[in-house]
Scaffold this motif. Structure first.
Motif, PDB file in Angstrom:
ATOM      1  N   ALA A  72       0.851  -1.196   0.000  1.00 16.90           N
ATOM      2  CA  ALA A  72       0.000   0.000   0.000  1.00 16.90           C
ATOM      3  C   ALA A  72       0.882   1.239   0.000  1.00 16.90           C
ATOM      4  CB  ALA A  72      -0.908  -0.004   1.225  1.00 16.90           C
ATOM      5  N   THR A  73       0.682   2.091  -0.995  1.00 19.20           N
ATOM      6  CA  THR A  73       1.551   3.234  -1.227  1.00 19.20           C
ATOM      7  C   THR A  73       0.734   4.519  -1.297  1.00 19.20           C
ATOM      8  OG1 THR A  73       3.047   1.822  -2.523  1.00 19.20           O
ATOM      9  CG2 THR A  73       3.280   4.213  -2.781  1.00 19.20           C
ATOM     10  N   GLU A  74       1.190   5.544  -0.595  1.00 19.59           N
ATOM     11  CA  GLU A  74       0.513   6.846  -0.659  1.00 19.59           C
ATOM     12  C   GLU A  74       0.964   7.589  -1.905  1.00 19.59           C
ATOM     13  OE1 GLU A  74       0.135  10.953   1.950  1.00 19.59           O
ATOM     14  OE2 GLU A  74       0.419   9.035   2.979  1.00 19.59           O
ATOM     15  N   ILE A  75      -0.003   8.192  -2.609  1.00 19.11           N
ATOM     16  CA  ILE A  75       0.311   8.950  -3.822  1.00 19.11           C
ATOM     17  C   ILE A  75      -0.247  10.358  -3.696  1.00 19.11           C
ATOM     18  CG2 ILE A  75       0.266   6.872  -5.269  1.00 19.11           C
ATOM     19  CD1 ILE A  75      -2.490   7.957  -6.330  1.00 19.11           C
ATOM     20  N   PRO A  76       0.320  11.318  -4.429  1.00 19.81           N
ATOM     21  CA  PRO A  76      -0.303  12.647  -4.495  1.00 19.81           C
ATOM     22  C   PRO A  76      -1.567  12.568  -5.336  1.00 19.81           C
ATOM     23  CG  PRO A  76       1.574  12.540  -5.977  1.00 19.81           C
ATOM     24  CD  PRO A  76       1.576  11.248  -5.206  1.00 19.81           C
ATOM     25  N   ILE A  77      -2.567  13.330  -4.962  1.00 22.02           N
ATOM     26  CA  ILE A  77      -3.841  13.320  -5.679  1.00 22.02           C
ATOM     27  C   ILE A  77      -3.969  14.590  -6.500  1.00 22.02           C
ATOM     28  CG2 ILE A  77      -6.356  13.337  -5.460  1.00 22.02           C
ATOM     29  CD1 ILE A  77      -5.200  10.664  -4.775  1.00 22.02           C
ATOM     30  N   ALA A  78      -4.101  14.431  -7.810  1.00 18.05           N
ATOM     31  CA  ALA A  78      -4.421  15.574  -8.660  1.00 18.05           C
ATOM     32  C   ALA A  78      -5.934  15.770  -8.663  1.00 18.05           C
ATOM     33  CB  ALA A  78      -3.914  15.314 -10.079  1.00 18.05           C
ATOM     34  N   PHE A  79      -6.400  16.881  -9.229  1.00 19.81           N
ATOM     35  CA  PHE A  79      -7.834  17.128  -9.256  1.00 19.81           C
ATOM     36  C   PHE A  79      -8.541  16.070 -10.096  1.00 19.81           C
ATOM     37  CE2 PHE A  79     -11.587  18.702 -11.459  1.00 19.81           C
ATOM     38  CZ  PHE A  79     -12.379  19.051 -10.371  1.00 19.81           C
ATOM     39  N   THR A  80      -9.677  15.593  -9.624  1.00 24.72           N
ATOM     40  CA  THR A  80     -10.559  14.740 -10.407  1.00 24.72           C
ATOM     41  C   THR A  80     -11.994  15.045 -10.025  1.00 24.72           C
ATOM     42  OG1 THR A  80     -11.271  12.466 -10.873  1.00 24.72           O
ATOM     43  CG2 THR A  80     -10.264  12.876  -8.715  1.00 24.72           C
ATOM     44  N   ILE A  81     -12.896  14.957 -11.014  1.00 24.50           N
ATOM     45  CA  ILE A  81     -14.304  15.172 -10.703  1.00 24.50           C
ATOM     46  C   ILE A  81     -14.847  14.030  -9.851  1.00 24.50           C
ATOM     47  CG2 ILE A  81     -14.751  16.578 -12.750  1.00 24.50           C
ATOM     48  CD1 ILE A  81     -16.011  14.129 -14.070  1.00 24.50           C
ATOM     49  N   ALA A  82     -14.152  12.892  -9.846  1.00 22.70           N
ATOM     50  CA  ALA A  82     -14.588  11.740  -9.051  1.00 22.70           C
ATOM     51  C   ALA A  82     -14.000  11.834  -7.647  1.00 22.70           C
ATOM     52  CB  ALA A  82     -14.165  10.446  -9.731  1.00 22.70           C
ATOM     53  N   ASP A  83     -14.360  12.903  -6.924  1.00 28.48           N
ATOM     54  CA  ASP A  83     -13.761  13.128  -5.608  1.00 28.48           C
ATOM     55  C   ASP A  83     -14.137  12.045  -4.601  1.00 28.48           C
ATOM     56  OD1 ASP A  83     -16.403  13.952  -5.563  1.00 28.48           O
ATOM     57  OD2 ASP A  83     -16.051  15.646  -4.222  1.00 28.48           O
ATOM     58  N   GLY A  84     -15.233  11.334  -4.839  1.00 26.25           N
ATOM     59  CA  GLY A  84     -15.650  10.285  -3.919  1.00 26.25           C
ATOM     60  C   GLY A  84     -14.715   9.092  -3.887  1.00 26.25           C
TER      61      GLY A  84
END
Length: 416
Positions: free
Chosen positions: A233-245
């Motif tokens: 399990a790896t943490e990643i940076p999140i870019a903007f997405t309309i699927a915020d859920g």
């Protein structure tokens, strides 16, 4: 003799746990419709069904896991109340489950949470605390609240009782489509797909059958793709997405292990793919589905699911902010080449605007908005810039409009 089925490794809830959870959550949930889709069947070449958890109580599957977890609390734990953090669906699921079970609930939500989700959570009886500018900050505040008050923290996905509750959806789908062969599931933290995959794999193994499970993530928030590649399990940076859920930085520990063992494939879809899927669901199935809930259909439309046999696509939620809905529909129309924005440079003399409008009319397109300005960045002093919003009917029609303008001596540019 057929080949022996591979031995199934069981991590997390057993089939008996899922069946027990189903008996519990039946007190609080609705059995949601299973709708066939002729349009998607034509795209896929196999029967396609839509499992409409967007029509579930609170508007998503989350009530299943929340209710199962909270119904298993001891009486002493129930008196302490529960706490959770969410920007939407988990908040509403916990709030309603708490009301059904007579437990006080405190929900931490980000300051900028959509008003409909905030109001719905309050209407279900929870005390809402606005804290932080994203869900991570709200989660930290909820953890601090639990430590200081003794309230029981209800996680959104990383807990065996939550996984068992979400897995009841898999058993319900099997009742409705006994011959299902493939299930397509949205993935955020992994609670839904780990539950559905584990429940169905165990059920099918007991019957000597196999089932294929495909997960779908937003391409800008694909933590599981990275984690499976890394083997942890790896943490990643999140870019903007309309699927915020389903925009989750790191998989749940339990969820990751179940998914690694039970999920056959994970694919990703772009925001444009998601918007187009939402539009298809609205027009063809008459269903309002939030971006995170539509990724399963987006995977079919983009051709990433093939040779699947009888297929069920889970529509995991329908809590869509009307303000976002307007923007997403516009994006879906543009992604489907049914909404076109053009910029055209014109000589600054009378009659040019009328001439362009006439040419577009001749191409059977409809102008819905016009901006005519002398201050365009690329305009010469003798030119004006014309920005047009046009209704079109698909890629071929778009090309016809462009060709008609070019043949008349103009140089239209598509405005992305």
């Amino acid at each position: 003799m057929p080949d022996a089925l591979p031995e199934l490794v069981i991590t997390g809830p057993t089939l008996a746990d899922f069946e027990d959870a189903r008996a519990r959550v039946s007190e609080a949930i609705a059995v949601t419709p299973m709708e066939s889709s002729r349009f998607l069947a034509e795209v896929l070449g196999s029967p396609v069904y839509l499992k409409c958890e967007n029509l579930q109580r609170t508007g998503s599957y989350k009530i299943r896991g929340a209710y199962n977890r909270m119904s298993l609390l001891s009486e002493e734990e129930k008196t302490r109340g529960v706490v959770a953090a969410s920007a939407g669906n988990h908040a509403q699921g916990v709030a309603l489950a708490a009301r059904q079970l007579g437990i006080s609930a405190t929900i931490f939500m980000p300051v900028g949470v959509a008003l409909p989700k905030l109001q719905a959570t309050r209407d279900y009886g929870a005390e809402v605390v606005l804290r932080g500018h994203n869900v991570d900050e709200s989660l930290r505040a909820a953890a601090e609240f639990a430590a200081s008050t003794g309230a029981v923290f209800i996680p959104p996905f990383d807990h065996p009782d939550v996984v068992a509750g979400q897995g009841t959806l898999g058993l319900e789908m099997l009742d409705q489509v006994p011959d299902l062969q493939t299930v397509i599931v949205p993935i955020g933290g992994g609670g839904l797909i780990s539950g559905v995959a584990s429940a169905l794999k165990q059920k099918f193994a007991a019957e000597g059958r196999t089932v294929r499970i495909i997960g779908v993530q937003a391409s800008n928030a694909a933590a599981y793709v990275t984690s499976l590649r890394n083997g942890a399990a790896t943490e990643i940076p999140i870019a903007f997405t309309i699927a915020d859920g389903i925009a989750v930085r790191k998989p749940g520990a339990l969820n990751f292990e179940i998914i690694r063992e039970s999920v056959d494939e994970i694919v990703t879809v772009t925001d444009d793919d998601i918007a187009r899927a939402m539009l298809v669901l609205l027009e063809r199935a008459k269903l309002v589905v939030e971006p995170a809930g539509a990724v399963s259909v987006a995977a079919i439309l983009t051709g990433q699911v093939k040779d699947s046999g009888t297929t069920v696509a889970i529509l995991s939620g329908g809590n869509l902010d009307p303000m976002i809905m307007e923007r997403v529909i516009s994006r879906g129309l543009a992604a489907s080449d049914r909404y076109l924005k053009l910029r055209v440079m014109l000589p600054d003399r009378p009659g040019q605007l009328a001439r362009v409008a006439e040419l577009i009319s001749e191409a059977n397109a409809n102008v819905i908005e016009v901006l005519h300005t002398r201050h365009g960045r690329n305009a010469l002093i003798s030119q004006v810039e014309l920005e047009l919003s046009i209704e079109t009917r698909g890629p071929e029609h778009v090309q016809r409009v462009l060709t008609h303008l070019i043949e008349a001596g103009y140089e239209p540019r598509i405005d992305i």
